[in-house]
Structure formats: structure tokens, C-alpha cells
Design a protein around this motif. Structure first.
Motif, PDB file in Angstrom:
ATOM      1  N   ALA A 135      16.758   4.355   7.142  1.00 54.81           N
ATOM      2  CA  ALA A 135      15.656   3.459   6.752  1.00 54.81           C
ATOM      3  C   ALA A 135      14.857   3.025   7.987  1.00 54.81           C
ATOM      4  N   LEU A 136      15.566   2.708   9.070  1.00 58.46           N
ATOM      5  CA  LEU A 136      14.886   2.301  10.308  1.00 58.46           C
ATOM      6  C   LEU A 136      14.049   3.447  10.868  1.00 58.46           C
ATOM      7  N   ARG A 137      14.614   4.656  10.838  1.00 57.04           N
ATOM      8  CA  ARG A 137      13.887   5.831  11.325  1.00 57.04           C
ATOM      9  C   ARG A 137      12.624   6.059  10.490  1.00 57.04           C
ATOM     10  N   SER A 157       0.813  -1.222   0.000  1.00 57.51           N
ATOM     11  CA  SER A 157       0.000   0.000   0.000  1.00 57.51           C
ATOM     12  C   SER A 157       0.847   1.272   0.000  1.00 57.51           C
ATOM     13  N   TRP A 158       2.160   1.142   0.141  1.00 55.32           N
ATOM     14  CA  TRP A 158       3.025   2.320   0.216  1.00 55.32           C
ATOM     15  C   TRP A 158       3.182   2.960  -1.161  1.00 55.32           C
ATOM     16  N   ASP A 159       3.244   4.286  -1.182  1.00 57.87           N
ATOM     17  CA  ASP A 159       3.554   4.964  -2.441  1.00 57.87           C
ATOM     18  C   ASP A 159       5.062   4.878  -2.689  1.00 57.87           C
ATOM     19  N   ASP A 160       5.489   5.301  -3.875  1.00 60.51           N
ATOM     20  CA  ASP A 160       6.901   5.158  -4.261  1.00 60.51           C
ATOM     21  C   ASP A 160       7.843   5.902  -3.320  1.00 60.51           C
ATOM     22  N   ASP A 161       7.446   7.113  -2.894  1.00 62.54           N
ATOM     23  CA  ASP A 161       8.314   7.896  -2.007  1.00 62.54           C
ATOM     24  C   ASP A 161       8.510   7.193  -0.665  1.00 62.54           C
ATOM     25  N   THR A 162       7.423   6.664  -0.103  1.00 60.69           N
ATOM     26  CA  THR A 162       7.513   5.955   1.178  1.00 60.69           C
ATOM     27  C   THR A 162       8.384   4.720   1.032  1.00 60.69           C
ATOM     28  N   TYR A 163       8.165   3.954  -0.032  1.00 63.32           N
ATOM     29  CA  TYR A 163       8.938   2.733  -0.246  1.00 63.32           C
ATOM     30  C   TYR A 163      10.435   3.044  -0.371  1.00 63.32           C
ATOM     31  N   ARG A 164      10.765   4.094  -1.139  1.00 61.14           N
ATOM     32  CA  ARG A 164      12.178   4.480  -1.300  1.00 61.14           C
ATOM     33  C   ARG A 164      12.787   4.898   0.030  1.00 61.14           C
ATOM     34  N   GLU A 165      12.026   5.643   0.828  1.00 56.45           N
ATOM     35  CA  GLU A 165      12.532   6.124   2.111  1.00 56.45           C
ATOM     36  C   GLU A 165      12.807   4.967   3.078  1.00 56.45           C
ATOM     37  N   ILE A 166      11.920   3.983   3.072  1.00 58.79           N
ATOM     38  CA  ILE A 166      12.041   2.866   4.005  1.00 58.79           C
ATOM     39  C   ILE A 166      13.085   1.838   3.555  1.00 58.79           C
ATOM     40  N   THR A 167      13.395   1.815   2.261  1.00 54.59           N
ATOM     41  CA  THR A 167      14.357   0.833   1.742  1.00 54.59           C
ATOM     42  C   THR A 167      15.664   1.477   1.302  1.00 54.59           C
ATOM     43  N   GLN A 168      15.948   2.687   1.753  1.00 54.54           N
ATOM     44  CA  GLN A 168      17.174   3.371   1.332  1.00 54.54           C
ATOM     45  C   GLN A 168      18.419   2.662   1.872  1.00 54.54           C
ATOM     46  N   ARG A 169      19.592   3.043   1.343  1.00 53.50           N
ATOM     47  CA  ARG A 169      20.847   2.361   1.675  1.00 53.50           C
ATOM     48  C   ARG A 169      21.266   2.564   3.131  1.00 53.50           C
ATOM     49  N   SER A 170      21.006   3.731   3.695  1.00 58.03           N
ATOM     50  CA  SER A 170      21.397   3.994   5.078  1.00 58.03           C
ATOM     51  C   SER A 170      20.506   3.190   6.029  1.00 58.03           C
ATOM     52  N   GLY A 195      27.350  -7.366  23.335  1.00 52.48           N
ATOM     53  CA  GLY A 195      28.220  -7.369  22.169  1.00 52.48           C
ATOM     54  C   GLY A 195      27.625  -8.031  20.943  1.00 52.48           C
ATOM     55  N   PHE A 196      26.447  -8.629  21.089  1.00 54.81           N
ATOM     56  CA  PHE A 196      25.790  -9.276  19.947  1.00 54.81           C
ATOM     57  C   PHE A 196      25.299  -8.190  18.991  1.00 54.81           C
ATOM     58  N   PRO A 197      25.373  -8.424  17.667  1.00 55.32           N
ATOM     59  CA  PRO A 197      24.896  -7.394  16.722  1.00 55.32           C
ATOM     60  C   PRO A 197      23.434  -7.032  16.969  1.00 55.32           C
ATOM     61  N   ALA A 198      23.170  -5.754  17.146  1.00 56.25           N
ATOM     62  CA  ALA A 198      21.790  -5.311  17.354  1.00 56.25           C
ATOM     63  C   ALA A 198      20.970  -5.597  16.102  1.00 56.25           C
ATOM     64  N   PRO A 199      19.772  -6.185  16.255  1.00 57.32           N
ATOM     65  CA  PRO A 199      18.923  -6.422  15.092  1.00 57.32           C
ATOM     66  C   PRO A 199      18.680  -5.121  14.315  1.00 57.32           C
ATOM     67  N   ASN A 200      18.677  -5.248  13.005  1.00 56.18           N
ATOM     68  CA  ASN A 200      18.462  -4.132  12.066  1.00 56.18           C
ATOM     69  C   ASN A 200      19.664  -3.210  11.933  1.00 56.18           C
ATOM     70  N   SER A 201      20.760  -3.524  12.629  1.00 53.31           N
ATOM     71  CA  SER A 201      21.941  -2.658  12.535  1.00 53.31           C
ATOM     72  C   SER A 201      22.784  -2.969  11.300  1.00 53.31           C
ATOM     73  N   GLY A 202      22.633  -4.176  10.767  1.00 53.48           N
ATOM     74  CA  GLY A 202      23.423  -4.575   9.612  1.00 53.48           C
ATOM     75  C   GLY A 202      24.848  -4.983   9.962  1.00 53.48           C
ATOM     76  N   LEU A 203      25.148  -5.080  11.240  1.00 49.83           N
ATOM     77  CA  LEU A 203      26.502  -5.411  11.684  1.00 49.83           C
ATOM     78  C   LEU A 203      26.679  -6.922  11.828  1.00 49.83           C
ATOM     79  N   GLY A 204      27.927  -7.377  11.668  1.00 51.64           N
ATOM     80  CA  GLY A 204      28.246  -8.793  11.784  1.00 51.64           C
ATOM     81  C   GLY A 204      28.721  -9.141  13.189  1.00 51.64           C
TER      82      GLY A 204
END
Length: 199
Positions: A41-43, A24-37, A113-122
Motif C-alpha cells: 500500500a505504501l509503495r 479523485s482516485w478511480d476504484d483500482d487506484t483506491y484498492r491498490e493504495i488501501t490494500q491489506r499489505s 527502535g521506535f516504530p517507523a511511521p506507516n509500518s503498522g508496528l507497535g
């Protein structure tokens, strides 16, 4: 379901919540939520989805169904926190299921020390990444001070009290803490080893 004698009926909880459905998201919302940062993206995701997820329309409808059906057990989707809130409030045993990694399901109850979920860290991090990992949950918690989210949380607390849902059911970890069983529908071997709760 095959063992149930009698009829199996569908009970609708109403229309989907558009803000929570990517289709249901418009293109702007989808781009904002799936951006590279990862952080941006989480915010964007939090600002777009948190307020609708705190509305209690589904709680009210599910409560009506539960009073009529009187279920012995609920199977709750991880993203349907309202069903877990109701199960906790009414003392109904429930199982929670979700297509997420175990660390995401039980966060913030992960090892230090475990990678925080959604952080993208290993699992193996540089010094800078370890610092970023420690700061990530703080930045995430900081989102709760955003005016839109503060207003939504206040509305949620007032409505929760009216519905008789206890405060413990509104905690972030309540969905998995009170579940009799937590099912993670994810591929084996893609998660870093970590101790898991008994359930």
C-alpha cells in the motif's frame, strides 16, 4: 482573522492535483493504495502521489501571491511542502500543522527502535518485527530508485534551482525542521511517548 483591519481575500492556488486527492482516485487506484499489505500500500501510494507532489505549479502561484501580499507569517499544511519550501526560500516565518502523529511529522528523527511511521508496528516488538522495523526505512528509501520517481526528482531539482529555492528546503525533514512551531492535530494519548523537538 477577527483582529485584521480591512478585507480578507481568498487567493486561489488553482485546481486540486487529482493524484493527491482520494476523492479523485478511480476504484483500482483506491484498492491498490488501501490494500491489506502495509508495504504494498505504501509503495502504491508513493508511486501514485510522489511525482505530482514534486511539481512546482503551486510553488509558482504561491510565490506570486506572497510577493503581492508580503505576509509576516505563513500557516502551512504538512502535506503542502511547496508552501514550506517557499517560506524557507523567502525567509518568511511559518507554522506547520497536520493531522498526523508526532512521529510521522518529524520522521526520520525518531528514537532508535521506535516504530517507523506507516509500518503498522507497535512499541513492543518480537525479534522478527524489530528486524522488519529496521528494514522498513531502507525499503522506503529504495522507492526513490524507481525510474518514475528518479525522473520526477531530477525535474524537481532543476525547477527548484530555477525558482531560487535552496537545496535545504527540498530535504524530507525541511518542512518541520525550519518551522517556528509544529502543530499535531491528533488525539492525545494515542502516541507512544518519545522526546520531541523544541518546536
Amino acid at each position: 482573522v477577527e483582529a485584521i483591519r480591512g478585507t480578507v481575500e481568498f487567493a486561489s492556488l488553482g485546481e486540486e492535483i487529482p493524484e493527491l486527492s482520494p476523492t479523485s482516485w478511480d476504484d483500482d487506484t483506491y484498492r491498490e493504495i488501501t490494500q491489506r499489505s502495509t508495504w504494498k500500500a505504501l509503495r502504491a501510494t508513493a508511486l501514485h502521489t510522489l511525482e505530482p507532489s514534486l511539481r512546482l505549479d503551486k510553488d509558482v502561484r504561491l510565490d506570486e501571491i506572497v510577493r503581492r501580499v508580503e505576509p509576516a507569517l505563513l500557516v502551512v499544511d504538512k502535506v503542502s511542502a511547496y508552501a514550506a519550501r517557499l517560506a524557507i526560500a523567502r525567509g518568511i516565518p511559518y507554522v506547520v500543522a497536520g493531522p498526523f502523529l508526532p512521529s510521522n511529522m518529524i520522521y526520520p528523527k525518531v528514537p532508535k527502535g521506535f516504530p517507523a511511521p506507516n509500518s503498522g508496528l507497535g512499541r513492543h516488538m518480537t525479534r522478527a518485527q524489530r528486524l522488519a522495523n529496521r528494514l522498513f526505512p531502507l525499503r522506503t528509501a529504495g522507492l526513490l530508485r524507481h525510474p518514475r520517481i528518479v525522473a520526477a526528482l531530477l525535474r524537481f531539482v532543476r525547477a527548484r534551482r530555477r525558482l531560487g529555492v535552496p537545496a535545504r528546503a527540498g530535504r524530507p525533514t525541511a518542512v518541520t525542521d525550519h518551522a517556528h512551531l509544529v502543530l499535531c492535530h491528533t488525539l492525545p494519548g494515542v502516541h507512544y511517548p518519545m522526546p520531541l523537538p523544541d518546536n
